[in-house]
Design a protein around this motif. Sequence first.
Motif, short mmCIF file in Angstrom:
data_model
loop_
_atom_site.label_atom_id
_atom_site.label_comp_id
_atom_site.label_asym_id
_atom_site.label_seq_id
_atom_site.Cartn_x
_atom_site.Cartn_y
_atom_site.Cartn_z
N ASN A 120 0.84 -1.19 0.00
CA ASN A 120 0.00 0.00 0.00
C ASN A 120 0.87 1.23 0.00
O ASN A 120 2.09 1.16 0.26
CB ASN A 120 -0.94 -0.01 1.21
N SER A 121 0.26 2.37 -0.26
CA SER A 121 0.98 3.65 -0.20
C SER A 121 -0.04 4.77 -0.19
O SER A 121 -1.23 4.56 -0.43
CB SER A 121 1.93 3.80 -1.39
N THR A 122 0.43 5.97 0.07
CA THR A 122 -0.43 7.14 0.06
C THR A 122 -0.80 7.49 -1.37
O THR A 122 0.06 7.55 -2.25
CB THR A 122 0.26 8.33 0.72
N ALA A 123 -2.08 7.74 -1.61
CA ALA A 123 -2.56 8.19 -2.91
C ALA A 123 -3.40 9.44 -2.71
O ALA A 123 -3.95 9.69 -1.63
CB ALA A 123 -3.38 7.10 -3.59
N VAL A 124 -3.50 10.23 -3.78
CA VAL A 124 -4.35 11.43 -3.79
C VAL A 124 -5.28 11.33 -4.98
O VAL A 124 -4.84 11.09 -6.11
CB VAL A 124 -3.51 12.72 -3.86
N ALA A 125 -6.57 11.50 -4.72
CA ALA A 125 -7.57 11.48 -5.78
C ALA A 125 -8.42 12.74 -5.70
O ALA A 125 -8.58 13.32 -4.62
CB ALA A 125 -8.46 10.24 -5.67
N ARG A 126 -8.96 13.14 -6.83
CA ARG A 126 -9.92 14.23 -6.85
C ARG A 126 -11.23 13.71 -7.43
O ARG A 126 -11.24 12.77 -8.23
CB ARG A 126 -9.41 15.41 -7.67
N ALA A 127 -12.34 14.32 -7.01
CA ALA A 127 -13.65 13.87 -7.47
C ALA A 127 -14.64 15.02 -7.34
O ALA A 127 -14.47 15.92 -6.51
CB ALA A 127 -14.13 12.67 -6.65
N ARG A 128 -15.68 14.99 -8.14
CA ARG A 128 -16.75 15.98 -8.06
C ARG A 128 -17.81 15.53 -7.06
O ARG A 128 -18.21 14.37 -7.07
CB ARG A 128 -17.42 16.18 -9.43
N LEU A 129 -18.23 16.46 -6.22
CA LEU A 129 -19.34 16.20 -5.33
C LEU A 129 -20.63 16.42 -6.11
O LEU A 129 -20.83 17.49 -6.72
CB LEU A 129 -19.29 17.14 -4.13
N SER A 130 -21.49 15.42 -6.14
CA SER A 130 -22.74 15.53 -6.89
C SER A 130 -23.57 16.70 -6.39
O SER A 130 -23.42 17.16 -5.26
CB SER A 130 -23.55 14.23 -6.77
N GLY A 138 -16.72 10.82 -10.93
CA GLY A 138 -15.51 11.02 -11.73
C GLY A 138 -14.23 10.96 -10.91
O GLY A 138 -13.32 11.76 -11.13
N VAL A 139 -14.14 10.02 -9.99
CA VAL A 139 -12.95 9.90 -9.14
C VAL A 139 -11.73 9.61 -10.01
O VAL A 139 -11.73 8.70 -10.84
CB VAL A 139 -13.13 8.78 -8.10
N LYS A 140 -10.68 10.40 -9.81
CA LYS A 140 -9.45 10.23 -10.59
C LYS A 140 -8.25 10.32 -9.66
O LYS A 140 -8.07 11.32 -8.96
CB LYS A 140 -9.33 11.30 -11.67
N VAL A 141 -7.42 9.29 -9.64
CA VAL A 141 -6.19 9.31 -8.85
C VAL A 141 -5.16 10.12 -9.61
O VAL A 141 -4.85 9.81 -10.78
CB VAL A 141 -5.67 7.88 -8.58
N ILE A 142 -4.62 11.15 -8.97
CA ILE A 142 -3.64 12.00 -9.65
C ILE A 142 -2.22 11.83 -9.10
O ILE A 142 -1.27 12.34 -9.67
CB ILE A 142 -4.05 13.49 -9.61
N PHE A 143 -2.08 11.08 -8.00
CA PHE A 143 -0.74 10.84 -7.45
C PHE A 143 -0.74 9.55 -6.65
O PHE A 143 -1.69 9.26 -5.90
CB PHE A 143 -0.30 11.99 -6.54
N ARG A 144 0.35 8.78 -6.79
CA ARG A 144 0.58 7.59 -5.98
C ARG A 144 2.02 7.62 -5.47
O ARG A 144 2.96 7.79 -6.25
CB ARG A 144 0.35 6.32 -6.79
N GLN A 145 2.18 7.43 -4.16
CA GLN A 145 3.51 7.38 -3.55
C GLN A 145 4.18 6.07 -3.94
O GLN A 145 3.59 5.00 -3.83
CB GLN A 145 3.38 7.47 -2.03
N LEU A 146 5.43 6.18 -4.34
CA LEU A 146 6.23 5.00 -4.68
C LEU A 146 7.59 5.09 -3.98
O LEU A 146 8.12 6.19 -3.83
CB LEU A 146 6.44 4.91 -6.20
N PRO A 147 8.14 3.95 -3.57
CA PRO A 147 7.62 2.60 -3.71
C PRO A 147 6.53 2.29 -2.68
O PRO A 147 6.38 2.99 -1.68
CB PRO A 147 8.84 1.73 -3.47
N ARG A 148 5.79 1.21 -2.95
CA ARG A 148 4.77 0.73 -2.02
C ARG A 148 5.36 -0.34 -1.12
O ARG A 148 6.24 -1.09 -1.52
CB ARG A 148 3.58 0.14 -2.80
N TYR A 149 4.82 -0.41 0.10
CA TYR A 149 5.23 -1.44 1.05
C TYR A 149 4.01 -1.94 1.82
O TYR A 149 3.01 -1.22 1.95
CB TYR A 149 6.25 -0.88 2.04
N PRO A 150 4.05 -3.14 2.38
CA PRO A 150 2.93 -3.67 3.17
C PRO A 150 2.98 -3.19 4.61
O PRO A 150 3.04 -3.97 5.55
CB PRO A 150 3.12 -5.18 3.07
N GLY A 151 2.98 -1.87 4.79
CA GLY A 151 3.09 -1.31 6.12
C GLY A 151 1.79 -0.70 6.62
O GLY A 151 0.83 -0.54 5.87
N ARG A 152 1.77 -0.33 7.91
CA ARG A 152 0.58 0.21 8.55
C ARG A 152 0.80 1.61 9.14
O ARG A 152 -0.11 2.16 9.73
CB ARG A 152 0.15 -0.73 9.69
#
Length: 381
Positions: A120-130, A138-152
């Motif tokens: 897993n990793s931190t992600a950022v998404a944007r979406a329109r509120l109906s 229209g949820v769209k992920v615009i960033f994903r932290q890399l590398p990913r790890y199985p951490g908590r």
Amino acid sequence: MVLTLVALLVLLLGVPEISRPRPRTVNTEKGPVLLSVVARGLAQPWGMDILPDGAIVVTEKPGRLRILDRDGTLSAPLAGVPPVVDAGQGGLLDVTVDPAFARNRLLWLAYSEPASDGANSTAVARARLSTDGTTLEGVKVIFRQLPRYPGRLHFGARVVFARDGTVFVTLGERFRDSWREQAQNLRSHLGKVVRLQPDGTAPDDNPFVGRDDALPELWSYGHRNVQGAAIHPETGKLWISEHGPRGGDELNVPKPGGNYGWPLVSHGVEYSGRPVGRGNRSAPGLEDPVATWTPAIAPGGIAFYTDKAFPGWQGNLLVAGLRARAVLRLELDGESVMHEERLIADEGRRIRDVAVGPDGVVYALTDDVRDGRILRLAPGG
């Protein structure tokens, strides 16, 4: 029988409890404050922001997003929230209202995103509120932290807009010794603050653009776990609050390209009591914090206060304190902290986030697992 069914619905659906304690007066250095509970029964809420009409949008870490209307009605969970990893410190974390929300109705979410391999990793998404306020579209992920790890642990995950429309995202170093060293690695997102265009690309004037040995979206590095971020109302600079290990929590004003030292230096020590690195608090080439806290306050969200509702608080920085169980009011002189007051400490609750409404009222978010609350601090009493 009816009471049993209601209790079952609360357990299954997370329907918040509606009874609230009576408002009470709290004395502060700058005069009395009226403290009231405007929502309760939330399940480990993490982040909140204010909509243009004064309603509050709030996250619950298990993966729910709700809206508290100005009349005190708390919505059912919104549909369309992306899947999250609700484990340890992970889950649905920050929510940020787009500066142009009145036109585009965009909300921004930061969360721990699952991967197919169990990491897993931190992600950022944007979406329109109906338009009816019930669904993210229209949820769209615009960033994903890399590398990913199985951490908590240590996702960071604050999102804040700069004056120029770019987006700052804070990212933790994922805690483990074998991973946290990447806070010094410019080819990794771990332990960084990144600056993005709203479409997720790197702005051309980012400090590491054009370097083969660095990711172009990086703004600053050497961070541990940044869980507070705000733009200074006069200078336009980004300010952040950062968790230290055992002591050594920090307040920083991250410079473009600045190295904030983790895990080479720290004002705290390891949880075992061992020194961090060689035990140094600073070193040549590394940026010093604006302020530190030992014992730790476990800082969460931060917000600058500029309204007239609390005249004595103008220009102050408000810091949510988890371990401090208070809202810290910091009086500033430039980039120096001159005085600190701890507000509502007698509530005895961990404060995860803080926000200022359009009427100058301050809201504080407690992160209780079953009875998370939105507290309201208003003038008078």
